[in-house]
Design an enzyme around this catalytic site. Structure first.
Site, PDB file in Angstrom:
ATOM      1  N   ASP A  15      -0.394   6.139  -2.470  1.00 43.34           N
ATOM      2  CA  ASP A  15       0.130   6.759  -2.831  1.00 43.34           C
ATOM      3  C   ASP A  15       0.072   5.177  -4.020  1.00 43.34           C
ATOM      4  OD1 ASP A  15       1.449   8.924  -4.569  1.00 43.34           O
ATOM      5  OD2 ASP A  15       2.944   7.861  -4.172  1.00 43.34           O
ATOM      6  N   SER A  16       0.647   5.964  -5.347  1.00 38.47           N
ATOM      7  CA  SER A  16       1.275   5.103  -6.302  1.00 38.47           C
ATOM      8  C   SER A  16       2.914   4.515  -5.835  1.00 38.47           C
ATOM      9  CB  SER A  16       1.597   5.795  -7.586  1.00 38.47           C
ATOM     10  OG  SER A  16       2.577   6.737  -7.215  1.00 38.47           O
ATOM     11  N   CYS A  78      -1.671  11.420  -3.502  1.00 36.13           N
ATOM     12  CA  CYS A  78      -1.017  11.364  -4.771  1.00 36.13           C
ATOM     13  C   CYS A  78      -1.692  12.013  -5.842  1.00 36.13           C
ATOM     14  CB  CYS A  78      -1.242   9.487  -4.573  1.00 36.13           C
ATOM     15  SG  CYS A  78      -1.336   9.576  -6.816  1.00 36.13           S
ATOM     16  N   GLU A 158      11.934   8.532  -6.666  1.00 34.70           N
ATOM     17  CA  GLU A 158      10.871   6.905  -6.679  1.00 34.70           C
ATOM     18  C   GLU A 158      13.017   6.143  -6.582  1.00 34.70           C
ATOM     19  OE1 GLU A 158       7.770   4.973  -4.889  1.00 34.70           O
ATOM     20  OE2 GLU A 158       7.951   6.457  -5.921  1.00 34.70           O
ATOM     21  N   CYS A 190       2.982  16.933  -6.885  1.00 36.09           N
ATOM     22  CA  CYS A 190       2.639  15.722  -7.383  1.00 36.09           C
ATOM     23  C   CYS A 190       3.926  15.326  -5.422  1.00 36.09           C
ATOM     24  CB  CYS A 190       3.533  15.428  -8.346  1.00 36.09           C
ATOM     25  SG  CYS A 190       4.489  13.185  -8.250  1.00 36.09           S
ATOM     26  N   HIS A 192       5.784  13.558  -4.435  1.00 36.90           N
ATOM     27  CA  HIS A 192       7.280  13.116  -4.657  1.00 36.90           C
ATOM     28  C   HIS A 192       8.218  14.129  -4.091  1.00 36.90           C
ATOM     29  CE1 HIS A 192       5.657   8.944  -6.605  1.00 36.90           C
ATOM     30  NE2 HIS A 192       6.663   8.511  -5.997  1.00 36.90           N
TER      31      HIS A 192
HETATM   32  N1  DGL Z   1       2.834  10.393  -6.213  1.00 36.10           N
HETATM   33  C1  DGL Z   1       1.955  10.757  -7.474  1.00 36.10           C
HETATM   34  C2  DGL Z   1       1.522  12.621  -7.697  1.00 36.10           C
HETATM   35  O1  DGL Z   1       0.996  12.762  -6.234  1.00 36.10           O
HETATM   36  C3  DGL Z   1       2.962  10.708  -8.651  1.00 36.10           C
HETATM   37  C4  DGL Z   1       3.670   9.795  -8.554  1.00 36.10           C
HETATM   38  C5  DGL Z   1       2.912   8.555  -9.876  1.00 36.10           C
HETATM   39  O2  DGL Z   1       3.000   9.173 -11.528  1.00 36.10           O
HETATM   40  O3  DGL Z   1       3.119   7.624  -9.857  1.00 36.10           O
HETATM   41  O4  DGL Z   1       0.740  12.423  -8.877  1.00 36.10           O
END
Ligand code: DGL
Length: 271
Positions: A15-16, A78, A158, A190, A192
């Site tokens: 993931d990011s 992600c 985050e 997303c 998160h």
């Molecule tokens: N977790 C990432 C997603 O599912 C998003 C977070 C980011 O923008 O880096 O898109």
């Protein structure tokens, strides 16, 4: 290289940042015998604000790292990378590992319900890609997707801002958008967002289902591993949780995302 992995090899998840740990956690619950190598690209967070080219570049490099670490399967945990980079990843690496993204399992699970007005919240990169709309169309013609970019949510989470006044006010502001009026189901597109699912549910007074990609992705991985005879039946390696940039904040926020005590290791693959 021919695709000939062993079931003892690890699962790569990326993931990011640390948001993908929501997916890693679901995988760990469902498949406790699998060894996990997690990579959070915290040096480049947030992906949602990056161009698709940049997300592809980062994702390719991370997959190379995971393949160098002998991963038999890679989970793109992600949505921004699943929508911007998944096809390129398959082009480069599909004969080197099993690949799973977080979009298809979520779309498939939503299509099993009989809703036609689907709300979706995600990063700019995910919304702009229109990948969800395309994947829904392949399964059900009559689904309307109302996709809203909610770029502040991932950095907010985050930072550990959940279940407080800041998160409440940001969530309320986004979800009051007229685009989401009258939706029958909301997709958290997303990785998160499962962390704020309860707050989102409260906003809607539990009146509509809120779906996320954690459990459905874990199950999709399970069935892919089964299909390729790659399910591990006894854990043989150590899990690793790498981040490309380490800070105490990330380490603290990790506790919100993963039930076990995990140790973040800095691994700068960009040097
Ligand atoms: N977790 C990432 C997603 O599912 C998003 C977070 C980011 O923008 O880096 O898109």
């Amino acid at each position: 290289m021919a695709f000939n992995p062993d079931s003892k090899q690890p699962i790569g998840i990326f993931d990011s940042g640390i948001g993908g740990l929501t997916v890693a956690s679901a995988i760990h619950q469902l498949l406790p015998e699998e060894t996990i190598i997690y990579f959070g690209d915290t040096a480049h967070l947030p992906y949602g604000e990056k161009s698709h080219d940049a997300i592809r570049y980062y994702s390719l490099r991370i997959c190379r790292f995971l393949l160098e670490n002998k991963c038999k399967a890679i989970v793109v945990a992600c949505n921004s990378a699943s929508t911007a980079a998944y096809e390129v990843l398959l082009e480069f690496f599909k004969d080197k590992a099993v690949f799973v993204n977080v979009v298809d399992p979520l779309v498939e699970s939503c299509c099993q319900l009989s809703y036609t007005k689907v709300g979706l919240i995600a990063t700019h990169a995910t919304v702009q890609s229109k990948v969800y709309e395309r994947q829904f169309k392949k399964i059900k013609e009559n689904i309307q997707v109302h996709a809203l970019a909610t770029p502040l949510l991932a950095p907010m989470i985050e930072e550990g801002f959940v279940h407080n006044n800041i998160s409440k006010s940001v969530i309320e502001t986004y979800l009051s958008d007229p685009l989401l009026k009258d939706i029958e189901v909301l997709l958290l597109a997303c990785t998160h967002y499962p962390l704020i699912k309860q707050e989102i549910n409260q906003f809607f007074n539990s009146a509509i289902p809120i779906l996320d990609s954690t459990d459905v992705t874990a199950r999709a991985l399970q069935s892919e591993l089964k299909k390729h005879h790659l399910l591990n039946n006894s854990k043989s390696g150590e899990d690793h949780f790498y981040v490309s940039d380490y800070s105490e904040n990330f380490a603290k926020a990790t506790k919100l995302f993963y039930p076990d005590n995990i140790h973040l290791e800095r691994m700068n693959i960009w040097e």
